[in-house]
Enzyme design. Structure first.
Site, PDB file in Angstrom:
ATOM      1  NE  ARG A 154      95.524  52.445 -78.343  1.00  0.00           N
ATOM      2  CZ  ARG A 154      95.261  51.442 -79.147  1.00  0.00           C
ATOM      3  NH1 ARG A 154      96.047  51.193 -80.175  1.00  0.00           N
ATOM      4  NH2 ARG A 154      94.198  50.665 -78.946  1.00  0.00           N
TER       5      ARG A 154
ATOM      6  N   GLY B 127      90.328  49.568 -88.519  1.00  0.00           N
ATOM      7  CA  GLY B 127      90.283  48.171 -88.057  1.00  0.00           C
ATOM      8  C   GLY B 127      91.665  47.599 -87.788  1.00  0.00           C
TER       9      GLY B 127
ATOM     10  N   GLY C 256      93.462  48.277 -85.024  1.00  0.00           N
ATOM     11  CA  GLY C 256      93.781  48.290 -83.598  1.00  0.00           C
ATOM     12  C   GLY C 256      94.687  49.456 -83.235  1.00  0.00           C
TER      13      GLY C 256
ATOM     14  CG  ASP D  50      92.124  53.306 -77.554  1.00  0.00           C
ATOM     15  OD1 ASP D  50      93.123  52.909 -76.925  1.00  0.00           O
ATOM     16  OD2 ASP D  50      91.342  52.539 -78.137  1.00  0.00           O
TER      17      ASP D  50
HETATM   18  C1  GAF Z   1      90.558  49.063 -77.187  1.00  0.00           C
HETATM   19  C2  GAF Z   1      89.816  49.954 -76.200  1.00  0.00           C
HETATM   20  F1  GAF Z   1      89.226  51.003 -76.834  1.00  0.00           F
HETATM   21  C3  GAF Z   1      90.772  50.463 -75.123  1.00  0.00           C
HETATM   22  O1  GAF Z   1      90.050  51.187 -74.156  1.00  0.00           O
HETATM   23  C4  GAF Z   1      91.530  49.306 -74.469  1.00  0.00           C
HETATM   24  O2  GAF Z   1      90.710  48.594 -73.584  1.00  0.00           O
HETATM   25  C5  GAF Z   1      92.141  48.388 -75.523  1.00  0.00           C
HETATM   26  O3  GAF Z   1      91.168  47.989 -76.499  1.00  0.00           O
HETATM   27  C6  GAF Z   1      92.737  47.155 -74.931  1.00  0.00           C
HETATM   28  O4  GAF Z   1      93.829  47.494 -74.129  1.00  0.00           O
HETATM   29  O5  GAF Z   1      91.493  49.810 -77.909  1.00  0.00           O
END
Ligand code: GAF
Length: 391
Positions: free
Chosen positions: A31, A128, A130, A178
């Site tokens: 995502r 890695g 994000g 996520d």
């Molecule tokens: C990571 C976490 F897994 C999500 O839950 C969220 O907190 C994000 O960081 C920050 O928005 O992807």
């Protein structure tokens, strides 16, 4: 590569490695979060979309009838994960195997027993970066197990089961964004998720004149480093001082009046979260109205807040955002921000579709000059969530 192409390729690789056709296949997307960062574990709103990058898994019953799930990765040199089902599944080595392990344990806890399997994993979600490569792997595992066992889990329960895997097996106290988007993504839509009620609203994002350009700084982000957990704890401290259940309930005025009672860092963390929840709702409105200037400005404001108040950016992400901002609306950039947990990984830019190539080239050149690193780029339309491909 499209999902059907990817499916055909992974199927071929399965045949090459295991010497027979896979009986089941499943895919789950990564995502990109358009806005609403570090708000999910504060009961706030998030606005992600699933991307056309997937963890794909192919499987057949274990060749030798062992009660073991063997997961191999198509990438060279990756140690396979051997998950013994004759005992309760626990975290172990190799470390990456903890994502499927945690999900398998979740199925076992629900009394669903998949039996021994030979599995092949291929992921096109950058690791890695994000972009939720770990959630994609968890959700792909869960979807594969649904196919294998014929037992479907309610989508919310499924996302929560995968989140638990990440907490208990990977040691990251992540929120729910996520896993939810990987399960519930819809083509041509963003997902506005209320992380408190878990209610979702699909926000159409199908204006062909704009695109979301994902820029990978190629600086690896590591959520397990403790900084993520630290931010979570600081938010809980702020909520406690403000006398609210979570920062979702805190008003900006209440935070200002309590400022003298709050540690300066904790104050800034809370200011980010409270502001970001509001920005997310405004951005959803902006997207519904195709008001790209407004959405872009909210993205810049989100980045500034993540950099200065939440302190989860890094100089490479800041460099990308500054270069994008310098290109500006005239050059086709409406807005840009870091996306995901931070400390490296990707930025996301809202751009004019016709300018994607020129913008990418400009960012690549300036970023290389400033940091010495090659960035990588791709555009994705909002994709569908996890799916059973075969079986
Ligand atoms: C990571 C976490 F897994 C999500 O839950 C969220 O907190 C994000 O960081 C920050 O928005 O992807």
């Amino acid at each position: 590569m499209t999902l059907p192409e990817l499916t055909a390729r992974v199927s071929q690789q399965f045949i090459k490695i295991y010497g027979r056709h896979p009986r089941w296949m499943a895919a789950a997307p990564g995502r990109v979060n358009v806005i609403g960062e570090h708000t999910d574990y504060n009961d706030g709103f998030v606005l992600p979309m699933a991307i056309e990058r997937y963890a794909v898994m192919a499987a057949d019953k274990s060749a030798d009838d062992r009660n073991v799930i063997q997961v191999r990765d198509t990438a060279d040199g990756v140690e396979p994960a051997m998950i013994d089902l004759s005992a309760p599944v626990e975290p172990g080595m190799p470390k990456w195997g903890n994502y499927p392990r945690g999900v398998i344990a979740g199925f076992q806890a629900r009394g669903i027993k998949p039996g021994g399997l030979d599995v092949l994993l291929h992921s096109t979600v950058p690791l890695g970066g994000g972009l939720s490569s770990s959630a994609a792997l968890e959700v792909a595992t869960a979807t594969l197990l649904e196919a294998v066992t014929g037992k479907t889990i309610d989508p919310v329960e499924k996302a929560l089961l995968c989140q638990r895997a990440e907490h208990e097996f990977a040691g990251v106290p992540c929120g729910i964004m996520d896993q939810f988007i990987s399960v519930m993504g819809r083509e041509n839509h963003l997902l506005l998720l209320d992380c408190r009620s878990r209610q979702t609203e699909l926000v159409p994002m199908n204006d062909p004149s704009v695109a979301l350009l994902i820029v990978n700084t190629n600086v690896k982000h590591e959520l397990g480093s403790g900084e993520y957990a630290k931010r979570r704890a600081q938010c809980e401290t702020a909520a406690k001082i403000l006398g609210v259940a979570s920062l979702r309930d805190a008003e900006p005025e209440a935070l200002e009046s309590a400022r003298s009672k709050i540690d300066e860092v904790v104050y800034r963390r809370a200011r980010h979260v409270i502001g970001e929840i509001e920005r997310t709702l405004y951005a959803a409105e902006g997207i519904r109205a195709s008001n790209w200037l407004t959405v872009g400005n909210l993205m810049y404001a989100s980045h500034d807040s993540l950099r200065d108040d939440y302190e989860v950016s890094c100089k490479e992400l800041d460099a990308v955002v500054e270069i994008a901002e310098a290109i500006g609306v005239k050059g086709g950039v409406f807005g840009c921000r870091m996306t995901g947990g931070g400390f490296g990984g990707c930025a996301v830019a809202l751009v004019r579709t016709g300018d994607v190539k020129v913008i990418s080239e400009k960012i690549a050149a300036d970023y290389k000059r400033q940091t010495g690193i090659e960035a990588t780029f791709f555009v994705s339309r909002p994709a569908a969530g996890a799916t059973i491909l075969k079986g």
